[in-house]
Design a protein around this motif. Structure first.
Motif, PDB file in Angstrom:
ATOM      1  N   GLY A 175     -12.821   4.724  18.424  1.00 14.52           N
ATOM      2  CA  GLY A 175     -12.433   3.422  18.946  1.00 14.52           C
ATOM      3  C   GLY A 175     -10.987   3.067  18.702  1.00 14.52           C
ATOM      4  O   GLY A 175     -10.518   2.019  19.154  1.00 14.52           O
ATOM      5  N   GLY A 176     -10.240   3.899  17.999  1.00 11.73           N
ATOM      6  CA  GLY A 176      -8.846   3.608  17.693  1.00 11.73           C
ATOM      7  C   GLY A 176      -8.526   3.925  16.244  1.00 11.73           C
ATOM      8  O   GLY A 176      -9.367   3.758  15.355  1.00 11.73           O
ATOM      9  N   ALA A 177      -7.312   4.355  15.998  1.00 10.78           N
ATOM     10  CA  ALA A 177      -6.903   4.731  14.642  1.00 10.78           C
ATOM     11  C   ALA A 177      -6.842   3.506  13.734  1.00 10.78           C
ATOM     12  O   ALA A 177      -6.533   2.393  14.179  1.00 10.78           O
ATOM     13  CB  ALA A 177      -5.542   5.412  14.677  1.00 10.78           C
ATOM     14  N   PHE A 178      -7.160   3.721  12.462  1.00  5.64           N
ATOM     15  CA  PHE A 178      -7.002   2.671  11.467  1.00  5.64           C
ATOM     16  C   PHE A 178      -6.732   3.323  10.122  1.00  5.64           C
ATOM     17  O   PHE A 178      -6.807   4.541   9.966  1.00  5.64           O
ATOM     18  CB  PHE A 178      -8.218   1.742  11.413  1.00  5.64           C
ATOM     19  CG  PHE A 178      -9.435   2.332  10.773  1.00  5.64           C
ATOM     20  CD1 PHE A 178      -9.775   2.020   9.459  1.00  5.64           C
ATOM     21  CD2 PHE A 178     -10.268   3.196  11.470  1.00  5.64           C
ATOM     22  CE1 PHE A 178     -10.895   2.562   8.863  1.00  5.64           C
ATOM     23  CE2 PHE A 178     -11.398   3.739  10.882  1.00  5.64           C
ATOM     24  CZ  PHE A 178     -11.709   3.421   9.571  1.00  5.64           C
ATOM     25  N   HIS A 179      -6.410   2.504   9.124  1.00  5.88           N
ATOM     26  CA  HIS A 179      -6.050   2.985   7.801  1.00  5.88           C
ATOM     27  C   HIS A 179      -6.953   2.344   6.752  1.00  5.88           C
ATOM     28  O   HIS A 179      -7.520   1.265   6.976  1.00  5.88           O
ATOM     29  CB  HIS A 179      -4.591   2.650   7.498  1.00  5.88           C
ATOM     30  CG  HIS A 179      -3.632   3.157   8.528  1.00  5.88           C
ATOM     31  ND1 HIS A 179      -3.111   4.424   8.494  1.00  5.88           N
ATOM     32  CD2 HIS A 179      -3.128   2.570   9.643  1.00  5.88           C
ATOM     33  CE1 HIS A 179      -2.315   4.599   9.536  1.00  5.88           C
ATOM     34  NE2 HIS A 179      -2.308   3.479  10.248  1.00  5.88           N
ATOM     35  N   GLY A 180      -7.075   3.005   5.617  1.00  2.00           N
ATOM     36  CA  GLY A 180      -7.865   2.458   4.521  1.00  2.00           C
ATOM     37  C   GLY A 180      -7.377   2.988   3.186  1.00  2.00           C
ATOM     38  O   GLY A 180      -6.782   4.074   3.111  1.00  2.00           O
ATOM     39  N   VAL A 181      -7.624   2.217   2.147  1.00  2.00           N
ATOM     40  CA  VAL A 181      -7.239   2.595   0.789  1.00  2.00           C
ATOM     41  C   VAL A 181      -8.442   2.442  -0.120  1.00  2.00           C
ATOM     42  O   VAL A 181      -9.135   1.415  -0.088  1.00  2.00           O
ATOM     43  CB  VAL A 181      -6.084   1.714   0.263  1.00  2.00           C
ATOM     44  CG1 VAL A 181      -5.834   1.977  -1.219  1.00  2.00           C
ATOM     45  CG2 VAL A 181      -4.815   1.981   1.052  1.00  2.00           C
ATOM     46  N   SER A 182      -8.700   3.467  -0.923  1.00  2.00           N
ATOM     47  CA  SER A 182      -9.710   3.354  -1.972  1.00  2.00           C
ATOM     48  C   SER A 182      -8.993   3.318  -3.322  1.00  2.00           C
ATOM     49  O   SER A 182      -8.027   4.047  -3.543  1.00  2.00           O
ATOM     50  CB  SER A 182     -10.710   4.510  -1.924  1.00  2.00           C
ATOM     51  OG  SER A 182     -10.048   5.757  -1.960  1.00  2.00           O
ATOM     52  N   LEU A 183      -9.489   2.457  -4.191  1.00  2.00           N
ATOM     53  CA  LEU A 183      -8.963   2.320  -5.548  1.00  2.00           C
ATOM     54  C   LEU A 183     -10.112   2.537  -6.513  1.00  2.00           C
ATOM     55  O   LEU A 183     -11.166   1.912  -6.384  1.00  2.00           O
ATOM     56  CB  LEU A 183      -8.370   0.923  -5.757  1.00  2.00           C
ATOM     57  CG  LEU A 183      -8.089   0.495  -7.200  1.00  2.00           C
ATOM     58  CD1 LEU A 183      -7.015   1.374  -7.825  1.00  2.00           C
ATOM     59  CD2 LEU A 183      -7.682  -0.979  -7.254  1.00  2.00           C
ATOM     60  N   ARG A 184      -9.906   3.438  -7.472  1.00  2.00           N
ATOM     61  CA  ARG A 184     -10.937   3.715  -8.470  1.00  2.00           C
ATOM     62  C   ARG A 184     -10.378   3.491  -9.869  1.00  2.00           C
ATOM     63  O   ARG A 184      -9.207   3.780 -10.126  1.00  2.00           O
ATOM     64  CB  ARG A 184     -11.445   5.152  -8.340  1.00  2.00           C
ATOM     65  CG  ARG A 184     -11.997   5.481  -6.968  1.00  2.00           C
ATOM     66  CD  ARG A 184     -12.467   6.918  -6.866  1.00  2.00           C
ATOM     67  NE  ARG A 184     -12.837   7.245  -5.499  1.00  2.00           N
ATOM     68  CZ  ARG A 184     -11.994   7.734  -4.594  1.00  2.00           C
ATOM     69  NH1 ARG A 184     -10.735   7.976  -4.938  1.00  2.00           N
ATOM     70  NH2 ARG A 184     -12.399   7.991  -3.371  1.00  2.00           N
ATOM     71  N   ALA A 185     -11.240   2.994 -10.752  1.00  2.00           N
ATOM     72  CA  ALA A 185     -10.848   2.785 -12.143  1.00  2.00           C
ATOM     73  C   ALA A 185     -12.036   3.111 -13.033  1.00  2.00           C
ATOM     74  O   ALA A 185     -13.191   2.834 -12.681  1.00  2.00           O
ATOM     75  CB  ALA A 185     -10.392   1.344 -12.375  1.00  2.00           C
ATOM     76  N   TYR A 186     -11.748   3.688 -14.198  1.00  2.00           N
ATOM     77  CA  TYR A 186     -12.795   4.121 -15.124  1.00  2.00           C
ATOM     78  C   TYR A 186     -12.978   3.086 -16.216  1.00  2.00           C
ATOM     79  O   TYR A 186     -12.015   2.653 -16.861  1.00  2.00           O
ATOM     80  CB  TYR A 186     -12.415   5.459 -15.751  1.00  2.00           C
ATOM     81  CG  TYR A 186     -13.481   6.053 -16.641  1.00  2.00           C
ATOM     82  CD1 TYR A 186     -14.610   6.653 -16.099  1.00  2.00           C
ATOM     83  CD2 TYR A 186     -13.356   6.015 -18.030  1.00  2.00           C
ATOM     84  CE1 TYR A 186     -15.594   7.202 -16.912  1.00  2.00           C
ATOM     85  CE2 TYR A 186     -14.332   6.564 -18.846  1.00  2.00           C
ATOM     86  CZ  TYR A 186     -15.447   7.159 -18.280  1.00  2.00           C
ATOM     87  OH  TYR A 186     -16.416   7.699 -19.088  1.00  2.00           O
TER      88      TYR A 186
END
Length: 351
Positions: A254-265
């Motif tokens: 449906g169209g390009a998009f961006h995403g960010v995942s953030l992980r912390a312990y």
């Protein structure tokens, strides 16, 4: 509510010809701000001056050093900085995550103190104009509400600086309680040193990847129709190895998009927390999934909403080698009794 990593075709813009004037205007507003933070990219030495007590008629200032490294994400409309703060009573790590919302033409800034990795502070919101950035939000101090203000000053100089101020009276008066002065050490961002006791679970993911995706067109509807597309992923360590960030570009149907995942312990629970931010809804960060690795498989479970109903979300990492890995997402409408896999990603490390 936007589902975690959910690429709903109906929500994607099919093309410029189909876009409304407001959508096009928002797109132009976004692109105009993609370079707002370019001046901060790279590594920095930081000198801090901080009030020992806030809103207590205190004039006892502490001075100490630190380091910071800054990367852009979301094709310039997001960014992350990772920090070492050498407080007199002990060194700690912390990070900021930012995103630009074209609908409001504002940046949001969230802060995570590495000593309390289960919590993101409430965001401050604002803009960068000329040589100054001003961002305001609400928080609490000693159980009482305060207004928080961040200001970036002299941002295009050789020594940009940042100040934090609190207001106990809804912005009528302000007490500046922290100032930072930045001196660049590298124009290219390089991760800060990891801590010796940092977990190794996500070390495999550091670097750049090409990803092949298969995703169900409909979720929890008995669908057997899958669509395929690719994306790229770049991951780096933060918080001395007690966290990591992944920046994604999806070439979805449906169209390009961006995403960010953030992980912390979280040392206390011995679990990872994983948040998701989507460029199509950049003012929000998802509630985190939680989990850990066992026998080479990482399993992380959280809550979400699908078509107005609560669902469980499960993400799993498996088949991990130095050059490949698999990520799968499944949903459950019956509190985990049964699961429907709706997304499978095969990762191949780039040379």
């Amino acid at each position: 509510m936007m589902n975690r990593r959910d690429v709903m075709i109906a929500m994607a813009m099919a093309g410029a010809a189909a876009a409304s004037p407001s959508v096009l205007a928002n797109g132009k507003a976004a692109s105009a701000h993609a370079h707002d933070w370019d001046w901060l990219i790279g590594n920095w030495d930081v000198w801090h001056r901080r009030l020992k007590e806030r809103l207590a008629n205190n004039n006892d200032w502490q001075e100490f050093n630190g380091k910071s490294v800054f990367w852009t994400t979301l094709n310039g409309l997001g960014n992350v900085d990772d920090n070492v703060v050498e407080l007199p009573d002990g060194i700690y790590r912390g990070l900021s995550i930012r995103s630009f919302d074209p609908a409001t033409e504002q940046w949001a800034i969230w802060w995570m103190d590495g000593r309390y990795p289960t919590r993101l502070d409430p965001p401050v919101l604002g803009r960068i104009e000329a040589d100054t950035g001003t961002f305001i939000g609400k928080d609490t101090l000693r159980g009482k509400p305060v207004v928080v203000r961040f200001r970036w000053l002299d941002i295009h100089s050789k020594r940009p600086n940042w100040e934090q101020a609190f207001s106990p009276d809804d912005g009528k008066t302000w007490e500046v309680n922290w100032r930072n002065y930045f001196t660049r050490t590298s124009a290219k961002p390089t991760s800060l040193p990891r801590l010796d006791d940092a977990p190794r679970d996500f070390d495999f993911l550091v670097g750049s990847w090409q990803v092949s995706n298969r995703r169900l067109k409909q979720r929890l509807a008995g669908s057997t129709q899958w669509e395929e597309f690719d994306n790229t992923l770049t991951n780096w360590a933060v918080l001395g190895g007690f966290g990591n960030v992944a920046d994604n570009t999806f070439n979805a149907p449906g169209g390009a998009f961006h995403g960010v995942s953030l992980r912390a312990y979280d040392r206390d629970s011995k679990q990872w927390l994983s948040w998701w931010m989507d460029s199509r809804n950049p003012s929000q960060i998802s509630t985190p999934e939680r989990g850990s690795f066992k026998d080479g498989v990482g399993t992380f479970i959280g809550d979400d909403v699908h078509e107005g109903k609560q669902v469980k979300v499960r993400a799993q990492w498996s088949r991990i080698t130095p050059s490949s890995a698999r990520w799968e997402q499944a949903w459950s409408a019956d509190n985990g009794a049964t699961w429907e896999t709706n997304w499978v990603s095969e990762l191949t490390r780039k040379a």
